[in-house]
Design a protein around this motif. Structure first.
Motif: not given
Length: 216
Positions: A136-137, A140-141, A143-144, A147
């Motif tokens: 998950k981390l 998320s990294l 995706n960040l 973005s």
């Protein structure tokens, strides 16, 4: 003969002892490999904890800067909205020109999107992203990062639009006898429509910068 000697040597071998020694050798190699694997895992887990600590520091620093930027951008948006309103009047008062001049002063503010990517870049460039156990981390990294790259590209386009609007506003600025920049009220009265268009473009782009900063 050599063959006869070899046969005799094979017959004299204690196969039971050889089997035990072979089993012990295999077990020794297996245990050694497991120990090495355990040691490697311990090193990986230690590195993971170091990376997690660094990521936490990066995020704390990023959040502090982004929160300040959000405050500045919100304030600038409010001043631009207030400054644009008088332009709908047939003529502007002295107070209107003061408000408008302040709004123009906010037009140069843009989103900085100051996210600290040092640790993420290192994880990505060295291939050490695999050290992070949490899937998950890792997602998320990623995706960040994606973005952020998208926001930067959009910001560059918005800056082009800003650059086209600035000359319209600069025409109303002039130096006074003290070499300070002042607002040319007479010229501003003549160019209200152009000023309104330029400030509206800047305001919308500033709102987008604010939205993207809040997203980060």
């Amino acid at each position: 003969m050599l063959i006869s000697r070899l046969r005799k040597s094979f017959k004299e071998l204690n196969w039971g002892v050889l089997t035990i020694e072979m089993v012990m050798l295999i077990l020794g190699i297996s245990i050694s490999l497991q120990v090495n694997e355990w040691q490697n895992q311990q090193v990986d887990r230690q590195l993971e904890q170091e990376y997690l600590a660094r990521l936490n520091l990066d995020f704390d620093e990023s959040e502090k800067v982004l929160r300040k930027d959000i405050e500045y951008l919100r304030s600038s948006v409010e001043k631009l909205v207030i400054g644009i309103k008088p332009l709908s009047k047939s003529s502007l008062t002295k107070e209107d020109h003061i408000v408008l001049f302040k709004a123009v002063g906010q037009s140069t503010l843009i989103g900085r999107f100051a996210v600290v990517f040092g640790t993420i870049d290192e994880l990505k460039d060295t291939g050490n992203m695999r050290l992070l156990v949490s899937k998950k981390l890792r997602i998320s990294l990623a995706n960040l990062y994606q973005s952020y790259q998208q926001i930067i590209r959009l910001s560059e386009l918005r800056n082009i639009l800003r650059g086209q609007s600035f000359p319209v506003l600069v025409k109303q600025l002039k130096p006074n006898s003290n070499s300070r920049v002042i607002w040319d009220e007479e010229l501003a009265e003549k160019n209200k429509r152009e000023i309104f268009g330029a400030l509206t473009v800047i305001l919308q782009n500033l709102k987008n910068d604010l939205s993207d900063t809040e997203k980060l």
